[in-house]
Design a protein around this motif. Structure first.
Motif, PDB file in Angstrom:
ATOM      1  N   GLY A 164      62.612  37.841  36.308  1.00  0.00           N
ATOM      2  CA  GLY A 164      62.328  39.309  37.046  1.00  0.00           C
ATOM      3  C   GLY A 164      61.644  40.127  35.936  1.00  0.00           C
ATOM      4  N   LEU A 165      62.175  40.112  34.699  1.00  0.00           N
ATOM      5  CA  LEU A 165      61.609  41.104  33.609  1.00  0.00           C
ATOM      6  C   LEU A 165      60.147  40.574  33.303  1.00  0.00           C
ATOM      7  N   ARG A 166      60.162  39.312  33.202  1.00  0.00           N
ATOM      8  CA  ARG A 166      58.585  38.811  32.884  1.00  0.00           C
ATOM      9  C   ARG A 166      57.650  39.078  33.986  1.00  0.00           C
ATOM     10  N   ARG A 167      58.319  38.975  35.472  1.00  0.00           N
ATOM     11  CA  ARG A 167      57.230  39.217  36.500  1.00  0.00           C
ATOM     12  C   ARG A 167      56.932  40.827  36.380  1.00  0.00           C
ATOM     13  N   ALA A 168      58.000  41.740  35.925  1.00  0.00           N
ATOM     14  CA  ALA A 168      57.492  43.090  36.035  1.00  0.00           C
ATOM     15  C   ALA A 168      56.628  43.394  34.733  1.00  0.00           C
ATOM     16  N   LEU A 169      56.804  42.632  33.637  1.00  0.00           N
ATOM     17  CA  LEU A 169      55.893  42.630  32.753  1.00  0.00           C
ATOM     18  C   LEU A 169      54.614  42.091  32.805  1.00  0.00           C
ATOM     19  N   GLY A 170      54.208  41.652  34.065  1.00  0.00           N
ATOM     20  CA  GLY A 170      53.075  41.117  34.278  1.00  0.00           C
ATOM     21  C   GLY A 170      52.864  39.728  34.176  1.00  0.00           C
ATOM     22  N   ALA A 171      53.803  38.887  34.093  1.00  0.00           N
ATOM     23  CA  ALA A 171      53.744  37.614  34.122  1.00  0.00           C
ATOM     24  C   ALA A 171      53.470  37.029  35.694  1.00  0.00           C
ATOM     25  N   GLY A 172      52.319  36.033  35.642  1.00  0.00           N
ATOM     26  CA  GLY A 172      52.019  35.298  37.077  1.00  0.00           C
ATOM     27  C   GLY A 172      53.032  34.385  37.283  1.00  0.00           C
ATOM     28  N   ARG A 173      52.665  33.816  38.596  1.00  0.00           N
ATOM     29  CA  ARG A 173      53.886  32.655  38.988  1.00  0.00           C
ATOM     30  C   ARG A 173      53.364  31.400  37.881  1.00  0.00           C
ATOM     31  N   ARG A 174      52.168  31.222  37.598  1.00  0.00           N
ATOM     32  CA  ARG A 174      51.854  30.098  36.974  1.00  0.00           C
ATOM     33  C   ARG A 174      52.410  30.379  35.487  1.00  0.00           C
ATOM     34  N   HIS A 175      52.462  31.385  35.043  1.00  0.00           N
ATOM     35  CA  HIS A 175      53.207  31.740  33.545  1.00  0.00           C
ATOM     36  C   HIS A 175      54.508  31.396  33.771  1.00  0.00           C
ATOM     37  N   ILE A 176      55.202  31.665  34.670  1.00  0.00           N
ATOM     38  CA  ILE A 176      56.525  31.280  34.813  1.00  0.00           C
ATOM     39  C   ILE A 176      56.801  30.071  34.909  1.00  0.00           C
ATOM     40  N   ALA A 177      56.106  29.301  35.566  1.00  0.00           N
ATOM     41  CA  ALA A 177      56.046  27.784  36.064  1.00  0.00           C
ATOM     42  C   ALA A 177      55.783  27.388  34.659  1.00  0.00           C
ATOM     43  N   GLY A 178      54.623  27.568  34.054  1.00  0.00           N
ATOM     44  CA  GLY A 178      54.427  27.154  32.697  1.00  0.00           C
ATOM     45  C   GLY A 178      55.481  27.157  31.723  1.00  0.00           C
ATOM     46  N   GLN A 179      55.882  28.130  31.566  1.00  0.00           N
ATOM     47  CA  GLN A 179      57.079  28.179  30.451  1.00  0.00           C
ATOM     48  C   GLN A 179      58.076  27.308  30.835  1.00  0.00           C
ATOM     49  N   PHE A 180      58.816  27.403  32.172  1.00  0.00           N
ATOM     50  CA  PHE A 180      59.680  26.321  32.149  1.00  0.00           C
ATOM     51  C   PHE A 180      59.266  24.776  32.036  1.00  0.00           C
ATOM     52  N   LEU A 181      58.046  24.669  32.550  1.00  0.00           N
ATOM     53  CA  LEU A 181      57.695  23.219  32.457  1.00  0.00           C
ATOM     54  C   LEU A 181      57.515  22.897  30.924  1.00  0.00           C
TER      55      LEU A 181
END
Lengths: 392, 225
Positions: free
Chosen positions: A303-320
């Motif tokens: 949630g924090l990362r999304r609030a800081l401007g992370a897109g879905r692909r950034h989140i997916a990319g990080q966990f992948l």
């Protein structure tokens, strides 16, 4: 987002819980280790067997010549002709029959009650280049040559064991052996007859002396070939030895080297490959499971990362990337352990370890792929999360 | 006249259920640059819904929301995310600091997802920490800080990306009165530097320090003097 940032964030995510990450890699480590060990040992062992075959068996062709009422099928000179075939290193004709196999041989004609008087040994007539063909080594003296043969010299060469049984160890006094009450000078002792072990307990005589023992006709031809030529020579030898009696000659040729290698690998591989793959799958399930737990634990962070401007692909990319890194780590450790094990086993067995460089490179990649696949679902879950829900 | 930072016109937000719940009904709000605005209201009054919409974390069911002159309701997900990262600094009640990263790394996180250069990032983060009076704690883990210090780190993170709007959700909800006072002093200072601040709170002490107070109740906004 800078790729270096993605890398740094994923690495930090993985290292945030080092123990958990280490335990998560275990499955992949086991799987990759098993695979590398299996393939490495198989390659090493396979190569080993082939190596042993190469030395002797793979270059040995034997032609059995059956007795014939129509006169000799193969003449004593025929092996010489054989050497004109490309790939033949050496060829020797032998003659031996039942009658000559049980002759009483004595080292002297004194009667010594304390010693066994005579030994029953086989007498074999053989061409002068026998040592060359059988990779034999002369322990003492020399082998007879074409001159001895031509002059009908009454000389013999003893096999190693035969010499020991007769008590002959030194040749400097030109000892003699007595066969059928006739004396023959021993001019050499031959050993290391790995190709024809029976000759170690035989008395070898030049072909021209053969008739003394009922050995007129060639019964066997030994051929030593160059590496890889055995199959070809096995086909050509009967024709070269006796063009008109090809069908009657029996050729004993080694199994092709390729088959030996495949056979060895098949035996070892099948089971352990399956074991390795199963471990990999278990490892993948482990990574998927832990990554999913991690995603659930880190909802607030997402949630924090999304609030800081992370897109879905950034989140997916990080966990992948995190799960791939875990897989890659497992792969690197597994490949190292596997190779160490292969080298260790080879060292203990005194083999030459065979390590395919492609295997060494592919194993970590396979680990990373396992991690990537395992991370797909958790990463998707993380990316799908709505920031509103994640921050709640 | 400059463009308002926030311009809500006839914003409604309904949640699908039976019957539908109307959390916000026909809300109009205008926040000018440099405003220090407090939105007060009891829990369940629609505060969080309003915050989510203002923070581009949620979309209104109807109406228009212009942020810095950009109509946001028609933007796609990716564009909203970029706008959020670039224009809004969030301050949460529970701080949302990553426990395994140092203070300065937490602040630097604000620039990871934008078009900011990596060069000088640490220096900018340290500068933001200086701004909130936390320059002496850059290498600390958040777990070793007091609540007030943590919130100041979170504010530094929000300031790092130079947002047009500081959006604070109960920023003092987890703090004692002394730390609350320190945070409110910090807000005063930031506002003096020209930052637009919007605080959502249920504490009267917090809202009293703001220049404007807007009360929310049953999904309706009423400006208070």
């Amino acid at each position: 987002m800078d790729l270096r940032d993605l890398w740094a964030e994923s690495l930090a995510g993985m290292l945030a819980r080092p123990v958990r990450s280490a335990l998560t890699t275990l499955g992949t480590v086991l799987g990759i280790t098993t695979l590398v060990v299996t393939l490495g040992i198989a390659a090493t062992a396979g190569n080993q067997i082939v190596g042993r075959f190469d030395e002797l068996l793979a270059t040995s062709v034997t032609v059995d010549v059956p007795p014939s009422s129509r006169g000799p099928l193969v003449s004593w000179d025929a092996p010489g002709e054989l050497r004109r075939l490309r790939g033949v290193v050496s060829a020797t004709a032998l003659a031996q029959n039942e009658e000559s196999s049980n002759l009483v041989v004595t080292a002297n004609n004194l009667l010594d009650p304390t010693r066994v008087f005579g030994q029953t040994l086989a007498v074999v007539a053989a061409g002068p280049n026998l040592p060359e063909t059988t990779h034999g080594r002369l322990l003492a003296g020399r082998f007879y040559d074409a001159g001895h043969v031509a002059r009908h010299d009454r000389v013999v060469v003893l096999g190693e064991q035969a010499a020991a049984m007769l008590g002959i160890t030194r040749l400097d006094h030109a000892p003699a052996v007595f066969i059928n009450d006739r004396a023959y000078t021993v001019i050499g002792i031959i050993g290391d007859l790995r190709r024809e072990r029976v000759l170690a307990s035989a008395v070898l005589v030049p072909p021209t002396l053969g008739p003394d023992f009922g050995l007129k006709d060639v019964t066997r031809v030994l051929v030593a070939t160059q590496l890889g030529a055995a199959e070809l020579i096995a086909r050509q030898a009967p024709l070269a030895l006796s063009p008109s009696n090809v069908g009657e000659l029996q050729v004993i040729a080694p199994a092709g080297p390729r088959r030996a290698r495949d056979g060895a690998q098949d035996d070892v591989n099948g089971m352990f490959l399956i074991l390795g793959l199963v471990s990999l799958v278990v490892g993948a399930v482990g990574i998927a499971n832990v990554t999913l737990v991690t995603v659930m634990e880190r909802v607030a962070e997402i949630g924090l990362r999304r609030a800081l401007g992370a897109g879905r692909r950034h989140i997916a990319g990080q966990f992948l990337l995190e799960s791939s890194l875990i897989g890659l780590t497992g792969g690197v450790i597994g490949a190292s352990l596997g190779m160490a094990a292969v080298v260790g086993v080879a060292a203990v067995r005194q083999w030459t370890p065979v390590l395919d460089i492609r295997l060494a490179l592919a194993a970590p990649v396979a680990g990373a792929l396992v991690g990537l696949l395992a991370g797909l679902y958790p990463a998707l879950r993380a990316a799908r999360m709505e920031p509103v829900d994640a921050l709640r | 006249m400059p463009e308002p930072v926030i311009e809500l016109t006839g914003v409604c937000r309904e949640f699908p259920s039976d019957p539908p719940v109307r959390a916000l009904s026909d809300v109009d709000l205008r926040v000018e640059p440099g405003d220090y605005l407090a939105i007060v209201g009891p829990s369940g009054s629609g505060k969080s819904t309003l915050l989510n919409i203002l923070g581009l974390l949620d979309r209104p069911s109807s109406g228009s929301y212009r942020l810095d002159g950009v109509e946001t309701t028609e933007l796609r997900d990716g564009a909203r995310t970029r706008l959020r990262g670039a224009r809004i600094g969030f301050v949460f009640q529970s701080f949302h600091l990553l426990p395994h990263r140092t203070v300065v790394e937490n602040v630097m996180l604000a620039e990871v997802y934008g078009p900011h250069p990596r060069r000088g990032r640490r220096a900018r983060a340290e500068q933001a920490l200086e701004q909130v009076g936390m320059g002496h704690r850059t290498g600390f883990a958040p777990g070793r800080l007091s609540g007030g210090e943590r919130q100041r780190v979170a504010i530094a993170r929000a300031l790092m990306a130079r947002p047009a709007l500081l959006l604070c959700d109960e920023p003092t909800g987890n703090l004692d009165s002394r730390n609350t006072e320190a945070i409110l002093d910090l807000f005063d200072g930031l506002r003096a530097q020209g930052l637009t601040i919007l605080v959502i709170t249920h504490e009267d002490g917090v809202s009293a320090r703001a220049g404007r107070r807007v009360r929310i109740g049953d999904g309706l906004l009423t400006e208070q003097g």
